[in-house]
Design a protein around this motif. Structure first.
Motif, mmCIF file in Angstrom:
data_model
loop_
_atom_site.group_PDB
_atom_site.id
_atom_site.type_symbol
_atom_site.label_atom_id
_atom_site.label_comp_id
_atom_site.label_asym_id
_atom_site.label_seq_id
_atom_site.Cartn_x
_atom_site.Cartn_y
_atom_site.Cartn_z
ATOM 1 N N CYS A 17 0.828 -1.207 0.000
ATOM 2 C CA CYS A 17 0.000 0.000 0.000
ATOM 3 C C CYS A 17 0.862 1.258 0.000
ATOM 4 O O CYS A 17 0.512 2.256 -0.627
ATOM 5 C CB CYS A 17 -0.937 -0.004 1.207
ATOM 6 S SG CYS A 17 -2.257 -1.205 1.063
ATOM 7 N N THR A 22 -1.912 3.352 -2.098
ATOM 8 C CA THR A 22 -3.305 3.030 -1.824
ATOM 9 C C THR A 22 -3.498 3.066 -0.324
ATOM 10 O O THR A 22 -2.538 3.075 0.446
ATOM 11 C CB THR A 22 -3.677 1.639 -2.375
ATOM 12 O OG1 THR A 22 -2.823 0.663 -1.779
ATOM 13 C CG2 THR A 22 -3.543 1.587 -3.881
ATOM 14 N N SER A 23 -4.748 3.111 0.110
ATOM 15 C CA SER A 23 -4.995 3.208 1.549
ATOM 16 C C SER A 23 -4.882 1.823 2.192
ATOM 17 O O SER A 23 -5.383 0.831 1.655
ATOM 18 C CB SER A 23 -6.379 3.794 1.812
ATOM 19 O OG SER A 23 -7.355 2.983 1.236
ATOM 20 N N TYR A 24 -4.246 1.798 3.325
ATOM 21 C CA TYR A 24 -4.074 0.544 4.073
ATOM 22 C C TYR A 24 -5.234 0.428 5.041
ATOM 23 O O TYR A 24 -5.400 1.247 5.945
ATOM 24 C CB TYR A 24 -2.731 0.556 4.812
ATOM 25 C CG TYR A 24 -2.505 -0.679 5.650
ATOM 26 C CD1 TYR A 24 -2.389 -1.921 5.064
ATOM 27 C CD2 TYR A 24 -2.408 -0.589 7.034
ATOM 28 C CE1 TYR A 24 -2.181 -3.049 5.825
ATOM 29 C CE2 TYR A 24 -2.196 -1.713 7.800
ATOM 30 C CZ TYR A 24 -2.085 -2.938 7.195
ATOM 31 O OH TYR A 24 -1.877 -4.064 7.952
ATOM 32 N N ASN A 25 -6.066 -0.575 4.847
ATOM 33 C CA ASN A 25 -7.270 -0.751 5.649
ATOM 34 C C ASN A 25 -7.363 -2.207 6.085
ATOM 35 O O ASN A 25 -8.121 -2.995 5.513
ATOM 36 C CB ASN A 25 -8.494 -0.336 4.816
ATOM 37 C CG ASN A 25 -9.740 -0.236 5.644
ATOM 38 O OD1 ASN A 25 -9.706 -0.421 6.850
ATOM 39 N ND2 ASN A 25 -10.846 0.034 4.990
ATOM 40 N N THR A 31 -14.754 3.393 4.226
ATOM 41 C CA THR A 31 -14.060 4.683 4.177
ATOM 42 C C THR A 31 -14.725 5.689 3.256
ATOM 43 O O THR A 31 -14.430 6.867 3.324
ATOM 44 C CB THR A 31 -12.616 4.485 3.686
ATOM 45 O OG1 THR A 31 -12.648 3.927 2.381
ATOM 46 C CG2 THR A 31 -11.835 3.582 4.616
ATOM 47 N N ALA A 33 -14.235 5.716 0.057
ATOM 48 C CA ALA A 33 -13.305 5.977 -1.047
ATOM 49 C C ALA A 33 -13.974 5.767 -2.398
ATOM 50 O O ALA A 33 -13.663 6.458 -3.363
ATOM 51 C CB ALA A 33 -12.084 5.081 -0.915
#
Length: 106
Positions: A17, A22-25, A31, A33
């Motif tokens: 990520c 990219t977003s780390y989820n 979120t 997004a």
């Protein structure tokens, strides 16, 4: 064949990520997004509706026509009638001494 520890997979996912931005989820929380990435509706809606024409814009484009806007004339007459009855907008203070705030403080 040995399986990979979950902590190693999580670390690999975190590193991936950060590399690809990219977003780390890891907890898979919502979120929003998907909605932030979506294309905006406003510009296409503005293209759908025709430009706004009223008497003022037509008179500016073609000053020789001298069109009369009845709605605007009645509005101006109503404003004049309100001013005559003393219900119009208050006068603007030209100096600080003229303002209502200073008159109240005395």
């Amino acid at each position: 064949m040995a399986s990979v520890a979950p902590s190693r997979i999580a670390a690999l996912n975190r590193l991936r990520c950060s590399i690809f931005q990219t977003s780390y989820n890891p907890t898979s929380q919502r979120t929003g997004a998907k909605y932030l990435r979506r294309r905006l509706k406003g510009p296409s809606m503005m293209q759908y509706y025709p430009p706004d024409f009223n008497f003022a814009t037509i008179n500016k484009m073609m000053p020789g026509l001298n069109l009369i806007d009845k709605v605007e004339e009645t509005r101006l007459e109503d404003v004049e009638a309100m001013k005559e009855r003393g219900k119009g907008t208050p006068k603007k203070a030209k100096t600080k001494a003229d303002s209502r705030r200073t008159a109240r403080k005395r």
